[in-house]
Design a protein around this motif. Structure first.
Motif, PDB file in Angstrom:
ATOM      1  N   SER A 144       0.841  -1.196   0.000  1.00  0.00           N
ATOM      2  CA  SER A 144       0.000   0.000   0.000  1.00  0.00           C
ATOM      3  C   SER A 144       0.877   1.247   0.000  1.00  0.00           C
ATOM      4  O   SER A 144       2.070   1.186   0.310  1.00  0.00           O
ATOM      5  CB  SER A 144      -0.892   0.021   1.243  1.00  0.00           C
ATOM      6  N   TRP A 145       0.251   2.369  -0.345  1.00  0.00           N
ATOM      7  CA  TRP A 145       0.948   3.649  -0.281  1.00  0.00           C
ATOM      8  C   TRP A 145       1.391   3.921   1.151  1.00  0.00           C
ATOM      9  O   TRP A 145       2.490   4.397   1.380  1.00  0.00           O
ATOM     10  CB  TRP A 145       0.052   4.774  -0.801  1.00  0.00           C
ATOM     11  N   GLU A 146       0.551   3.611   2.114  1.00  0.00           N
ATOM     12  CA  GLU A 146       0.883   3.866   3.515  1.00  0.00           C
ATOM     13  C   GLU A 146       2.131   3.088   3.925  1.00  0.00           C
ATOM     14  O   GLU A 146       3.001   3.616   4.615  1.00  0.00           O
ATOM     15  CB  GLU A 146      -0.305   3.500   4.426  1.00  0.00           C
ATOM     16  N   GLN A 147       2.253   1.858   3.485  1.00  0.00           N
ATOM     17  CA  GLN A 147       3.433   1.054   3.789  1.00  0.00           C
ATOM     18  C   GLN A 147       4.687   1.657   3.142  1.00  0.00           C
ATOM     19  O   GLN A 147       5.736   1.764   3.788  1.00  0.00           O
ATOM     20  CB  GLN A 147       3.213  -0.384   3.292  1.00  0.00           C
ATOM     21  N   LEU A 148       4.582   2.089   1.893  1.00  0.00           N
ATOM     22  CA  LEU A 148       5.707   2.725   1.209  1.00  0.00           C
ATOM     23  C   LEU A 148       6.064   4.047   1.879  1.00  0.00           C
ATOM     24  O   LEU A 148       7.233   4.344   2.110  1.00  0.00           O
ATOM     25  CB  LEU A 148       5.372   2.963  -0.269  1.00  0.00           C
ATOM     26  N   ARG A 149       5.050   4.813   2.223  1.00  0.00           N
ATOM     27  CA  ARG A 149       5.254   6.110   2.882  1.00  0.00           C
ATOM     28  C   ARG A 149       6.014   5.933   4.200  1.00  0.00           C
ATOM     29  O   ARG A 149       6.966   6.660   4.483  1.00  0.00           O
ATOM     30  CB  ARG A 149       3.896   6.769   3.111  1.00  0.00           C
ATOM     31  N   LYS A 150       5.601   4.964   4.996  1.00  0.00           N
ATOM     32  CA  LYS A 150       6.285   4.704   6.270  1.00  0.00           C
ATOM     33  C   LYS A 150       7.740   4.302   6.042  1.00  0.00           C
ATOM     34  O   LYS A 150       8.634   4.746   6.765  1.00  0.00           O
ATOM     35  CB  LYS A 150       5.549   3.619   7.062  1.00  0.00           C
TER      36      LYS A 150
ATOM     37  N   LEU B  91       9.621   5.119   3.485  1.00  0.00           N
ATOM     38  CA  LEU B  91      10.329   6.331   3.061  1.00  0.00           C
ATOM     39  C   LEU B  91      10.659   7.222   4.249  1.00  0.00           C
ATOM     40  O   LEU B  91      11.764   7.758   4.357  1.00  0.00           O
ATOM     41  CB  LEU B  91       9.496   7.114   2.043  1.00  0.00           C
ATOM     42  N   PHE B  92       9.703   7.391   5.145  1.00  0.00           N
ATOM     43  CA  PHE B  92       9.944   8.223   6.324  1.00  0.00           C
ATOM     44  C   PHE B  92      11.035   7.628   7.201  1.00  0.00           C
ATOM     45  O   PHE B  92      11.877   8.355   7.721  1.00  0.00           O
ATOM     46  CB  PHE B  92       8.651   8.430   7.120  1.00  0.00           C
ATOM     47  N   CYS B  93      11.024   6.317   7.355  1.00  0.00           N
ATOM     48  CA  CYS B  93      12.078   5.669   8.158  1.00  0.00           C
ATOM     49  C   CYS B  93      13.446   5.881   7.522  1.00  0.00           C
ATOM     50  O   CYS B  93      14.439   6.075   8.226  1.00  0.00           O
ATOM     51  CB  CYS B  93      11.799   4.179   8.297  1.00  0.00           C
ATOM     52  N   LYS B  94      13.489   5.869   6.213  1.00  0.00           N
ATOM     53  CA  LYS B  94      14.753   6.050   5.490  1.00  0.00           C
ATOM     54  C   LYS B  94      15.245   7.491   5.570  1.00  0.00           C
ATOM     55  O   LYS B  94      16.407   7.750   5.854  1.00  0.00           O
ATOM     56  CB  LYS B  94      14.559   5.631   4.024  1.00  0.00           C
ATOM     57  N   TYR B  95      14.355   8.445   5.313  1.00  0.00           N
ATOM     58  CA  TYR B  95      14.791   9.830   5.158  1.00  0.00           C
ATOM     59  C   TYR B  95      14.550  10.720   6.376  1.00  0.00           C
ATOM     60  O   TYR B  95      15.063  11.830   6.428  1.00  0.00           O
ATOM     61  CB  TYR B  95      14.149  10.450   3.916  1.00  0.00           C
ATOM     62  N   PHE B  96      13.769  10.260   7.321  1.00  0.00           N
ATOM     63  CA  PHE B  96      13.525  11.036   8.536  1.00  0.00           C
ATOM     64  C   PHE B  96      13.808  10.159   9.743  1.00  0.00           C
ATOM     65  O   PHE B  96      12.897   9.683  10.410  1.00  0.00           O
ATOM     66  CB  PHE B  96      12.091  11.585   8.575  1.00  0.00           C
TER      67      PHE B  96
END
Length: 160
Positions: free
Chosen positions: A45-51, A53-58
């Motif tokens: 899901s987008w939510e899974q990808l978004r999380k 990405l946030f873990c990677k970049y933030f």
């Protein structure tokens, strides 16, 4: 991207496809690496990808750093407009400190230059929009007054 999803009324599958499509540069390289690690298994899901990405970049350290910047933010030499933009940008890293309109207004007012805070004190404003609007007005008046004072001094000094 979230804004684009809302405007385009994307369903969950479209959000994921569009989100992957929008990854550029290092984020796209990271995504391709993730697919290899996941043995080709796509994000669900987008939510899974978004999380992810946030873990990677933030990272947690980065989030704490931004939260501290927000906590320590003051107007300093910025105009009220510039201070408002920085306040809005950093406030998302400390949502609990500005979780309602009144808290947001008090926090914003507390970071303003002293002469603007003094001008706002008697008004007892409670909404963020009111505090920002009045602070901008006071900033403009202060700038105009300061400019007049400088012109008066120059004129006075020339006459001596």
């Amino acid at each position: 991207m979230e804004k684009a999803f809302a405007v385009m009324k994307c369903n969950e599958e479209e959000k994921l496809r569009f989100g992957v499509y929008m990854l550029k540069g290092p984020a796209n390289h990271w995504y391709r690496g993730e697919l290899r690690i996941r043995q080709g298994k796509e994000f669900e899901s987008w939510e899974q990808l978004r999380k992810a990405l946030f873990c990677k970049y933030f990272t947690r350290d980065k989030m704490v750093q931004f939260e501290r910047k927000f906590i320590n933010l003051t107007q300093g030499s910025m105009s009220v407009d510039e201070y408002e933009m920085e306040f809005d940008r950093l406030s998302r890293y400390a949502p609990k400190l500005v979780d309602d309109d009144q808290s947001r207004a008090r926090r914003f007012e507390g970071g303003l230059q002293a002469h603007i805070r003094r001008g706002l004190a008697a008004l007892h404003l409670t909404s963020y929009a009111e505090v920002v609007g009045r602070a901008k007005s006071l900033d403009t008046v202060w700038g105009d007054t300061k400019d007049q004072s400088v012109r008066f001094r120059k004129k006075r000094d020339r006459s001596f």
